[in-house]
Design an enzyme around this catalytic site. Structure first.
Site: not given
Ligand code: PAF
Length: 281
Positions: A37, A61, A188
């Site tokens: 990140h 999601q 993660s």
């Molecule tokens: O890759 C991720 O961490 C997630 O899928 C995102 C792009 C932040 C959308 O929730």
């Protein structure tokens, strides 16, 4: 670093920095931040005057039997990392702020075709949730550019396609995978692995590299090479979900005559689903 939880306050802050003529980049995340990140933040800082990071564990999601409740949430440690990385704005909305209506009534963004393959086939609705939340975040923040990891190769392709199809005025950037010293792609979800599974996990990347080397000679048909990779993964404790040799341009399965390929894979180690990919020039 300013931490903002409400859309209205975020919009005010963005208005102020726009009035000062500043450019803005967004790094959308679900938190539990690692060096991968921070690479996104570094890339964003090179492109824009101000970097905003969003942390939102997006319920839309996650499937009904997935890890929404146990997904690691580490807001204090995340904030410290973002301050150290030079982030000036953290958007940390609650679920009601992003989804004031029940999820089943929420307008959704569909990217047909690409969303049905690979991870989309195993996780129905997942990419609809990703595309919807990313579209909302881009509309809320209205950045000049947005940054996503290439580890989620299919996700990145879907987001690029959505931005293009919906004429979103934003540049989408992909940032290379950050790996641990032993080759495991940072994620993660790696924190779910037991010590024994963690020792096995780098094997996934090694198998993909080996497959990439075999694919690049074009000596054998790809389905046979894929079957051999799946078998070796199984022998080493993985339950492969998919291993695919695809064209980078449209993620369709590639033949030996195709160029610019990417190998995509997902495999379970116990209850942890790992994904990884290797691109071939
Ligand atoms: O890759 C991720 O961490 C997630 O899928 C995102 C792009 C932040 C959308 O929730």
């Amino acid at each position: 670093m300013e931490t903002i939880q409400q859309i209205a306050s975020l919009r005010n802050a963005v208005r102020t920095l726009r009035a000062a003529g500043k450019t803005l980049a967004l790094v959308p995340t679900m938190g539990n931040l690692h060096e991968g990140h921070i690479d996104l933040v570094r890339a964003a800082r090179e492109q824009a005057d101000v970097v905003a990071v969003s942390i939102f564990v997006n319920p839309m999601q996650f499937g009904a039997n997935e890890d929404l409740d146990s997904y690691p949430r580490t807001p204090e440690a995340d904030a410290q990392k973002l301050v150290a990385a030079g982030v000036s704005m953290l958007f940390l909305p609650g679920v009601e702020e992003i989804y004031p209506v029940p999820l089943e009534e929420q307008t959704g963004v569909e990217v047909p075709g690409l969303s049905d393959l690979y991870c989309g086939a195993s996780r129905p609705g997942h990419f609809r949730g990703v595309a919807t939340v990313v579209c909302k975040l881009l509309n809320i923040v209205q950045p000049d550019s947005a940054f996503f990891g290439e580890k989620d190769y299919q996700q990145l392709a879907i987001i690029r396609r959505m931005a293009s199809d919906l004429c979103l005025p934003v540049e989408i950037h992909g940032v290379p995978i950050r790996r641990e010293a032993d080759g495991l792609a940072m994620s993660s979800r790696n924190g779910y692995l037991s010590a024994e599974q963690r020792a096995l996990a780098p094997r996934l990347y090694r198998e993909l590299q080996q497959l990439a080397a075999a694919v690049s000679t074009r000596e054998q048909a790809f389905p046979a090479l894929i079957a051999a990779t799946r078998e070796r993964l199984e022998q080493n404790g993985f339950k492969p979900d998919y291993v695919a040799v695809c064209r980078q341009a449209d993620l369709q399965p590639a033949g030996t005559g195709d160029k610019n390929l990417v190998i995509l894979a997902a495999a379970w180690l116990g209850k942890t689903r790992l994904i990884d990919n290797v691109t071939l020039p």
